[in-house]
Design a protein around this motif. Structure first.
Motif, mmCIF file in Angstrom:
data_model
loop_
_atom_site.group_PDB
_atom_site.id
_atom_site.type_symbol
_atom_site.label_atom_id
_atom_site.label_comp_id
_atom_site.label_asym_id
_atom_site.label_seq_id
_atom_site.Cartn_x
_atom_site.Cartn_y
_atom_site.Cartn_z
ATOM 1 N N TYR A 126 1.003 -1.418 -0.263
ATOM 2 C CA TYR A 126 0.141 -0.143 0.028
ATOM 3 C C TYR A 126 0.958 1.198 0.113
ATOM 4 C CZ TYR A 126 -3.983 -2.845 1.117
ATOM 5 O OH TYR A 126 -5.103 -3.900 1.028
ATOM 6 N N VAL A 127 0.385 2.335 -0.606
ATOM 7 C CA VAL A 127 1.176 3.343 -0.859
ATOM 8 C C VAL A 127 0.167 4.698 -0.737
ATOM 9 C CG1 VAL A 127 3.288 2.489 -1.995
ATOM 10 C CG2 VAL A 127 1.302 3.378 -3.318
ATOM 11 N N SER A 128 0.713 5.830 -0.345
ATOM 12 C CA SER A 128 0.139 7.093 -0.452
ATOM 13 C C SER A 128 1.170 8.207 -0.648
ATOM 14 C CB SER A 128 -0.806 7.330 0.844
ATOM 15 O OG SER A 128 -1.268 8.857 0.475
ATOM 16 N N PRO A 129 1.222 8.760 -2.078
ATOM 17 C CA PRO A 129 2.229 9.718 -2.468
ATOM 18 C C PRO A 129 1.562 11.178 -2.246
ATOM 19 C CG PRO A 129 1.123 9.120 -4.374
ATOM 20 C CD PRO A 129 0.555 8.573 -3.226
ATOM 21 N N GLU A 130 2.679 12.001 -1.539
ATOM 22 C CA GLU A 130 2.042 13.489 -1.368
ATOM 23 C C GLU A 130 2.826 14.252 -2.459
ATOM 24 O OE1 GLU A 130 3.685 14.667 2.447
ATOM 25 O OE2 GLU A 130 2.378 13.342 3.616
ATOM 26 N N MET A 131 1.926 14.734 -3.620
ATOM 27 C CA MET A 131 2.603 15.111 -4.809
ATOM 28 C C MET A 131 2.405 16.623 -4.787
ATOM 29 S SD MET A 131 1.202 12.167 -7.272
ATOM 30 C CE MET A 131 2.121 12.740 -8.892
ATOM 31 N N GLU A 132 3.601 17.171 -4.749
ATOM 32 C CA GLU A 132 3.648 18.665 -4.731
ATOM 33 C C GLU A 132 3.764 19.387 -6.101
ATOM 34 O OE1 GLU A 132 5.694 18.895 -0.362
ATOM 35 O OE2 GLU A 132 6.945 19.470 -2.237
ATOM 36 N N TYR A 133 3.060 20.573 -6.588
ATOM 37 C CA TYR A 133 3.210 21.086 -7.689
ATOM 38 C C TYR A 133 3.108 22.744 -7.469
ATOM 39 C CZ TYR A 133 -1.879 21.462 -7.398
ATOM 40 O OH TYR A 133 -3.013 21.715 -7.112
ATOM 41 N N PHE A 134 3.471 23.208 -8.635
ATOM 42 C CA PHE A 134 3.267 24.867 -8.696
ATOM 43 C C PHE A 134 2.407 25.362 -9.612
ATOM 44 C CE2 PHE A 134 7.536 24.271 -6.682
ATOM 45 C CZ PHE A 134 7.878 25.585 -5.888
ATOM 46 N N GLY A 173 -13.242 8.535 -9.187
ATOM 47 C CA GLY A 173 -13.149 7.613 -8.349
ATOM 48 C C GLY A 173 -11.873 7.627 -7.582
ATOM 49 N N ILE A 174 -11.219 8.471 -7.571
ATOM 50 C CA ILE A 174 -9.996 8.855 -6.789
ATOM 51 C C ILE A 174 -10.148 9.628 -5.463
ATOM 52 C CG2 ILE A 174 -7.504 9.854 -6.736
ATOM 53 C CD1 ILE A 174 -7.693 9.301 -9.964
ATOM 54 N N GLU A 175 -9.822 8.705 -4.234
ATOM 55 C CA GLU A 175 -10.224 9.546 -2.889
ATOM 56 C C GLU A 175 -9.003 10.504 -2.681
ATOM 57 O OE1 GLU A 175 -11.694 6.990 0.075
ATOM 58 O OE2 GLU A 175 -12.362 5.239 -1.432
ATOM 59 N N VAL A 176 -9.547 11.343 -2.085
ATOM 60 C CA VAL A 176 -8.540 12.485 -1.739
ATOM 61 C C VAL A 176 -8.535 12.735 -0.231
ATOM 62 C CG1 VAL A 176 -8.029 15.218 -1.825
ATOM 63 C CG2 VAL A 176 -8.597 13.777 -3.855
ATOM 64 N N GLU A 177 -7.332 12.681 0.400
ATOM 65 C CA GLU A 177 -7.427 12.786 2.003
ATOM 66 C C GLU A 177 -7.463 14.367 2.391
ATOM 67 O OE1 GLU A 177 -5.218 10.806 5.678
ATOM 68 O OE2 GLU A 177 -4.277 10.588 3.621
ATOM 69 N N TYR A 178 -6.713 15.245 1.981
ATOM 70 C CA TYR A 178 -6.636 16.759 2.261
ATOM 71 C C TYR A 178 -5.963 17.266 1.098
ATOM 72 C CZ TYR A 178 -2.056 15.473 3.917
ATOM 73 O OH TYR A 178 -0.803 15.005 4.000
ATOM 74 N N SER A 179 -6.011 18.709 0.923
ATOM 75 C CA SER A 179 -5.299 19.684 0.007
ATOM 76 C C SER A 179 -5.015 20.738 0.785
ATOM 77 C CB SER A 179 -6.005 19.845 -1.118
ATOM 78 O OG SER A 179 -7.261 20.603 -0.893
ATOM 79 N N HIS A 180 -3.784 21.608 0.356
ATOM 80 C CA HIS A 180 -3.454 22.826 0.845
ATOM 81 C C HIS A 180 -2.293 23.446 0.285
ATOM 82 C CE1 HIS A 180 0.271 20.896 2.592
ATOM 83 N NE2 HIS A 180 -0.344 19.812 2.485
ATOM 84 N N HIS A 181 -2.441 24.661 0.608
ATOM 85 C CA HIS A 181 -0.942 25.337 0.108
ATOM 86 C C HIS A 181 0.394 24.960 0.804
ATOM 87 C CE1 HIS A 181 1.520 28.842 -1.091
ATOM 88 N NE2 HIS A 181 0.523 29.279 -1.789
ATOM 89 N N GLU A 182 1.184 24.836 -0.058
ATOM 90 C CA GLU A 182 2.578 24.328 0.545
ATOM 91 C C GLU A 182 3.549 25.358 0.884
ATOM 92 O OE1 GLU A 182 4.579 22.108 1.633
ATOM 93 O OE2 GLU A 182 3.664 20.370 1.590
ATOM 94 N N VAL A 183 4.765 24.969 1.289
ATOM 95 C CA VAL A 183 5.796 26.147 1.783
ATOM 96 C C VAL A 183 6.082 27.006 0.881
ATOM 97 C CG1 VAL A 183 8.115 26.527 2.805
ATOM 98 C CG2 VAL A 183 6.717 24.376 3.510
ATOM 99 N N ALA A 184 6.377 26.836 -0.392
ATOM 100 C CA ALA A 184 6.867 27.881 -1.022
ATOM 101 C C ALA A 184 5.726 28.657 -1.885
ATOM 102 C CB ALA A 184 7.700 27.101 -2.341
ATOM 103 N N GLN A 185 6.080 29.733 -2.367
ATOM 104 C CA GLN A 185 5.106 30.707 -3.212
ATOM 105 C C GLN A 185 4.378 29.852 -4.277
ATOM 106 O OE1 GLN A 185 7.277 33.868 -4.714
ATOM 107 N NE2 GLN A 185 8.089 34.361 -2.827
ATOM 108 N N SER A 186 2.953 29.837 -4.256
ATOM 109 C CA SER A 186 2.320 29.242 -5.249
ATOM 110 C C SER A 186 2.535 27.823 -5.220
ATOM 111 C CB SER A 186 2.502 29.876 -6.468
ATOM 112 O OG SER A 186 1.479 30.092 -7.502
ATOM 113 N N GLN A 187 2.928 27.084 -4.223
ATOM 114 C CA GLN A 187 3.065 25.700 -4.468
ATOM 115 C C GLN A 187 1.977 24.962 -3.605
ATOM 116 O OE1 GLN A 187 6.375 24.059 -2.022
ATOM 117 N NE2 GLN A 187 6.931 22.661 -3.617
ATOM 118 N N HIS A 188 1.477 23.811 -3.964
ATOM 119 C CA HIS A 188 0.299 23.371 -3.574
ATOM 120 C C HIS A 188 0.449 21.653 -3.326
ATOM 121 C CE1 HIS A 188 -1.898 26.820 -4.268
ATOM 122 N NE2 HIS A 188 -1.108 27.050 -4.961
#
Length: 440
Positions: A126-134, A173-188
């Protein structure tokens, strides 16, 4: 015709689907697709659809180019951003040779081979990736949408984009646990809920496409480039992972100080032992190594701990009664990797540690970056490769990585990355021109 195939055909009729996009990836994780009409669907489900693989990165040579894409009915989903009338659906495919045998260069098949190896030992991965992006204002520059920081609300210009993205993912059909703004400017970041690795690899590919589609629809640009801005944190893909035996988490041991079983300790030891070799897969681009630097919350040293986020492997805090949540977090991958290959080599490394009873070194709870070089050396703390060429050279000498990927993918990936490195070496950067042209 199987029951799942019958369901797909019925779903297409009920939802007025006219086109079905067949998805797969090349070795570097680029999403490839071609469309068939609903009239061809039954044939595709029974026989697969032929295509020329000679132009797909890491696939076949010209003299052996015929490939067959066999759609997996379990991955059928409507594509929400396309019109509902004469609508569009998608299915991921496994790639086969015309004789029906699995194509050894298909990243999805590479992951399946490692999952079968785990299953033969009684494990589900089992896996869960935290995928960040700008988000940027357009693809031609790096102008951020906001100057916000971690968990910011008032300065978060991307909250509506994330909301629309989450709703689209859940519609598929893709379950999301949470979402938020990340550390860097305009990073999520949008975190996907824990599930089995094959389902998650398909979900990760869908996630990257949905993020970009929603951004484009709203007139902005989303990028999973690991390090687009020199003075800001890069984007990581921290991968939470565990092995289960049936309903039981094989990583949990109530009597251990860290609540880690011998299986978990062997798994972590295997990851540390093979980390340098598998970095070419988890961090495959020249730009990936601009992120793996001290001072930007990205790991550099091969160490593990419970609370310390400077380590390569972190053990999230155990909560009483939450034994199923026991897991490890591998922090070096970035979101521009091929998730099928990344999950495959991490699992292979962990199984190597379990099967060979590799010994786990003591944890490093202090800030690894603050240790002197002599102290790190005395404690046997090695480093990840510092550049793409170093990662290539380490990978080339690794029997482990060749075995995990298979000869075809291993050799194709090395060849592809050497070409990338040679192109990078020939390029004259803006830094060099600004630094040296006026004085040399």
């Amino acid at each position: 015709m199987t029951e799942s195939a019958d369901y797909v055909i019925s779903a297409c009729r009920e939802n007025d689907v006219k086109f079905i996009r067949l998805w797969f990836t090349d070795i570097v994780g680029a999403l490839k697709s071609f469309a068939i009409t609903v009239e061809e669907l039954e044939k595709a489900l029974e026989e697969g659809m032929g295509f020329d693989g000679s132009s797909i990165e890491g696939f076949a040579r010209i003299d052996e180019s015929d490939m067959v894409a066999r759609p997996d009915p379990a991955t059928f989903q409507l594509v929400p951003w396309r019109p509902r009338e004469s609508g569009v659906a998608r299915m991921f495919c496994d790639i086969h040779h015309p004789d029906g045998t699995a194509f050894e260069g298909d990243p999805r098949q590479v992951l399946k081979r490692q999952l079968k190896r785990a299953a033969d030992l009684g494990y589900t991965f089992y896996v869960s990736p935290e995928m960040e992006y700008f988000y940027f204002k357009d693809s031609g520059g790096r102008v951020p949408l906001d100057r916000g920081g971690y968990f910011d609300q008032i300065s978060d210009a991307g909250s509506d984009l994330r909301r629309e993205t989450v709703l689209t993912l859940e519609a598929m059909g893709i379950e999301v646990e949470y979402s938020h703004h990340e550390v860097a400017q305009s990073q999520h970041e949008i975190a996907l809920r824990y599930t089995d690795a094959l389902t998650m690899a398909d979900a990760a590919m869908t996630y990257r496409l949905v993020v970009k589609e929603i951004a484009t629809t709203n007139g902005v640009y989303a990028t999973f480039m690991p390090k687009p801005m020199a003075d800001q944190n890069g984007s990581g893909m921290h991968v939470h992972q565990s092995l289960f035996k049936g309903e039981r988490n094989a990583f949990f041991d109530v009597s251990d100080e860290y609540h880690l079983s011998a299986i978990a300790r062997g798994y972590i030891a295997g990851l540390l032992h093979n980390a340098r070799a598998l970095t070419l897969v988890t961090n495959q681009w020249v730009n990936s190594y601009k992120r793996l630097l001290p001072g930007f919350e990205a790991p550099v040293y091969l160490s593990w701990a419970r609370r310390n986020r400077s380590d390569l492997i972190r053990i999230p805090e155990y909560k009483p009664g939450k034994e199923t949540h026991t897991r490890i977090e591998y922090r070096s991958p970035d979101p521009a990797c091929n998730p099928y290959l990344a999950f495959a080599v991490m699992l292979a490394a962990g199984l190597d540690g379990i099967e060979n009873e590799r010994q786990l070194p003591p944890p490093v709870e202090g800030n690894v970056f603050e240790l002197r070089a002599e102290e790190r050396a005395s404690r046997g703390i090695a480093t990840l490769p510092g550049s793409l060429i170093e990662a290539i050279e380490v990978a080339e000498q690794s029997p482990f990585l060749r075995s995990a990927l298979g000869d075809h993918v291993f050799e194709s990936l090395i060849a592809n990355k050497r070409i990338e490195w040679d192109r990078y070496r020939r390029h004259i950067t803006d830094f060099e021109l600004a630094e040296y042209l006026p004085i040399l």
